[in-house]
Write a protein that holds these residues in place. Structure first.
Motif, mmCIF file in Angstrom:
data_model
loop_
_atom_site.group_PDB
_atom_site.id
_atom_site.type_symbol
_atom_site.label_atom_id
_atom_site.label_comp_id
_atom_site.label_asym_id
_atom_site.label_seq_id
_atom_site.Cartn_x
_atom_site.Cartn_y
_atom_site.Cartn_z
ATOM 1 N N MET A 1 0.843 -1.194 0.000
ATOM 2 C CA MET A 1 0.000 0.000 0.000
ATOM 3 C C MET A 1 0.881 1.247 0.000
ATOM 4 O O MET A 1 1.782 1.387 0.811
ATOM 5 N N LYS A 2 0.634 2.163 -0.872
ATOM 6 C CA LYS A 2 1.418 3.385 -0.952
ATOM 7 C C LYS A 2 1.179 4.258 0.262
ATOM 8 O O LYS A 2 0.066 4.422 0.718
ATOM 9 N N ARG A 3 2.251 4.838 0.811
ATOM 10 C CA ARG A 3 2.135 5.682 1.988
ATOM 11 C C ARG A 3 1.733 7.104 1.588
ATOM 12 O O ARG A 3 2.046 7.564 0.498
ATOM 13 N N LEU A 4 1.072 7.792 2.528
ATOM 14 C CA LEU A 4 0.447 9.062 2.190
ATOM 15 C C LEU A 4 1.178 10.299 2.683
ATOM 16 O O LEU A 4 1.129 11.336 2.044
ATOM 17 N N VAL A 5 1.813 10.235 3.823
ATOM 18 C CA VAL A 5 2.312 11.464 4.429
ATOM 19 C C VAL A 5 3.592 11.940 3.762
ATOM 20 O O VAL A 5 4.497 11.177 3.505
ATOM 21 N N SER A 6 3.641 13.225 3.454
ATOM 22 C CA SER A 6 4.886 13.804 2.999
ATOM 23 C C SER A 6 5.708 14.160 4.223
ATOM 24 O O SER A 6 5.198 14.634 5.224
ATOM 25 N N VAL A 7 7.009 13.900 4.174
ATOM 26 C CA VAL A 7 7.887 14.087 5.318
ATOM 27 C C VAL A 7 8.964 15.086 4.932
ATOM 28 O O VAL A 7 9.482 15.073 3.825
ATOM 29 N N LYS A 8 9.264 15.981 5.849
ATOM 30 C CA LYS A 8 10.277 16.996 5.612
ATOM 31 C C LYS A 8 11.275 16.959 6.757
ATOM 32 O O LYS A 8 10.912 17.152 7.915
ATOM 33 N N LEU A 34 -8.967 6.145 7.925
ATOM 34 C CA LEU A 34 -8.205 6.914 6.938
ATOM 35 C C LEU A 34 -6.945 7.511 7.558
ATOM 36 O O LEU A 34 -5.866 7.485 6.949
ATOM 37 N N LEU A 35 -7.075 8.043 8.750
ATOM 38 C CA LEU A 35 -5.914 8.666 9.393
ATOM 39 C C LEU A 35 -4.850 7.630 9.713
ATOM 40 O O LEU A 35 -3.643 7.895 9.568
ATOM 41 N N ASN A 36 -5.270 6.438 10.132
ATOM 42 C CA ASN A 36 -4.297 5.399 10.462
ATOM 43 C C ASN A 36 -3.632 4.793 9.228
ATOM 44 O O ASN A 36 -2.635 4.080 9.360
ATOM 45 N N TYR A 207 -6.342 16.474 3.905
ATOM 46 C CA TYR A 207 -4.982 15.942 3.758
ATOM 47 C C TYR A 207 -3.970 17.072 3.610
ATOM 48 O O TYR A 207 -2.866 17.022 4.173
ATOM 49 N N ARG A 208 -4.324 18.090 2.873
ATOM 50 C CA ARG A 208 -3.427 19.243 2.743
ATOM 51 C C ARG A 208 -3.240 19.945 4.076
ATOM 52 O O ARG A 208 -2.132 20.388 4.406
ATOM 53 N N PHE A 209 -4.307 20.072 4.822
ATOM 54 C CA PHE A 209 -4.256 20.681 6.150
ATOM 55 C C PHE A 209 -3.286 19.925 7.050
ATOM 56 O O PHE A 209 -2.497 20.513 7.794
ATOM 57 N N LEU A 210 -3.324 18.587 6.990
ATOM 58 C CA LEU A 210 -2.457 17.763 7.823
ATOM 59 C C LEU A 210 -1.028 17.703 7.302
ATOM 60 O O LEU A 210 -0.111 17.365 8.054
ATOM 61 N N GLY A 211 -0.843 17.993 6.028
ATOM 62 C CA GLY A 211 0.461 17.840 5.411
ATOM 63 C C GLY A 211 0.662 16.465 4.832
ATOM 64 O O GLY A 211 1.772 15.933 4.802
ATOM 65 N N ALA A 212 -0.424 15.854 4.362
ATOM 66 C CA ALA A 212 -0.378 14.496 3.837
ATOM 67 C C ALA A 212 -0.658 14.488 2.342
ATOM 68 O O ALA A 212 -1.403 15.325 1.829
ATOM 69 N N GLU A 213 -0.060 13.522 1.658
ATOM 70 C CA GLU A 213 -0.327 13.328 0.235
ATOM 71 C C GLU A 213 -1.722 12.731 0.065
ATOM 72 O O GLU A 213 -2.100 11.800 0.777
ATOM 73 N N TYR A 214 -2.471 13.254 -0.884
ATOM 74 C CA TYR A 214 -3.816 12.752 -1.171
ATOM 75 C C TYR A 214 -3.714 11.708 -2.274
ATOM 76 O O TYR A 214 -3.516 12.037 -3.436
ATOM 77 N N ASP A 215 -3.840 10.448 -1.901
ATOM 78 C CA ASP A 215 -3.742 9.338 -2.846
ATOM 79 C C ASP A 215 -5.099 8.656 -2.906
ATOM 80 O O ASP A 215 -5.468 7.887 -2.015
ATOM 81 N N ILE A 216 -5.863 8.905 -3.946
ATOM 82 C CA ILE A 216 -7.230 8.418 -4.022
ATOM 83 C C ILE A 216 -7.278 6.895 -4.070
ATOM 84 O O ILE A 216 -8.239 6.277 -3.581
ATOM 85 N N GLY A 217 -6.237 6.259 -4.601
ATOM 86 C CA GLY A 217 -6.202 4.803 -4.643
ATOM 87 C C GLY A 217 -6.169 4.197 -3.249
ATOM 88 O O GLY A 217 -6.919 3.261 -2.939
ATOM 89 N N VAL A 222 -9.215 1.993 1.792
ATOM 90 C CA VAL A 222 -9.681 2.126 3.170
ATOM 91 C C VAL A 222 -11.201 2.220 3.213
ATOM 92 O O VAL A 222 -11.864 1.574 4.044
ATOM 93 N N LEU A 223 -11.779 3.015 2.321
ATOM 94 C CA LEU A 223 -13.231 3.194 2.312
ATOM 95 C C LEU A 223 -13.966 1.898 1.990
ATOM 96 O O LEU A 223 -15.125 1.723 2.388
#
Length: 245
Positions: A1-8, A34-36, A207-217, A222-223
């Protein structure tokens, strides 16, 4: 599964903790899923509003007499000036992190943690003060207010034992408090159950608010999984030393 969060620079972009603030039958368990699914994020489920009890203890500490004369055993408030907010809150911070991350493998990779709770509706008189307390306990928190169409909520089995109009009145009052907080703070975001299940623009904005990548797949994966009492998901179970039931 592709990970969502962008890390800096080894950190999540925007927040170090997440609090999902909602009421019963709002679809918050799905949002929790979704968050997990975001890499480096652990958001636990309900805890019977345990942190509100810790908040009440914090308030009582604030009411303790501070007169140094209380150092005498003959005083009814003997030693009360030793009850200190800083000491207590440091203990609660440690308790929160260690409890919410208990059993997590590779904890060094966890950059953001928190919980969701549905029982704020029972403590509206000090709602804002309670949020202020939580913000002293959780590091750089994001507050996510989760709501749902009240016609659907009020007719659900969760509220079946209560008068529908009373339920609606209480939930409208709570949602008004959500909106008031949102209007005055930048660390909060409001999302609805319909936003989540339709994966619409507001979900992407979360997702933008959290700083996460939005990956619809990944989101669709999850949904597609059941999220309710007793549900388990492989991508969540794999975070922990032992499967959850």
């Amino acid at each position: 599964m592709k990970r969502l969060v962008s890390v800096k620079n080894g950190e999540l972009v925007n927040y170090k903790s997440v609090l999902v603030i909602t009421y019963g039958r709002s679809g918050s368990t799905l949002l929790q899923g979704l968050l997990n699914a975001i890499s480096g994020v652990v958001v636990r489920g309900e805890n019977h509003n345990m942190f509100y009890d810790l908040y009440c203890a914090d308030r009582k500490i604030g009411k303790m007499p501070r007169n140094p004369s209380n150092s005498m055993p003959s005083d009814p408030w003997f030693g009360s000036h030793f009850y200190q907010h800083d000491y207590y809150r440091n203990m609660v911070r440690t308790f929160a992190r260690e409890t919410l991350l208990a059993g997590v493998k590779d904890r060094e990779n966890i950059r953001c943690f928190g919980f969701k709770e549905i029982r704020y509706v029972h403590h509206q008189e000090d709602f804002l003060d309670y949020l202020a307390f939580l913000k002293t306990i959780f590091p750089a928190p994001a507050l996510i207010f989760n709501t749902r169409n009240l016609d659907q909520v009020c007719k659900s089995g969760w509220w079946a034992s209560e008068n529908e109009e009373d339920v609606r009145e209480k939930l409208l009052s709570l949602e008004a408090k959500f909106d008031a907080y949102l209007g005055a703070h930048s660390d909060a975001f409001k999302i609805t159950y319909d936003d989540v299940i339709s994966a619409n623009q507001n979900l992407e904005n979360l997702y933008r608010f959290l700083g996460a990548e939005y990956d619809i797949g990944v989101i669709k994966q999850v949904l597609a999984q059941p999220h309710s009492y007793g549900a388990t998901q492989e991508h969540v179970r794999n975070l922990f030393d032992a499967p959850t039931a």
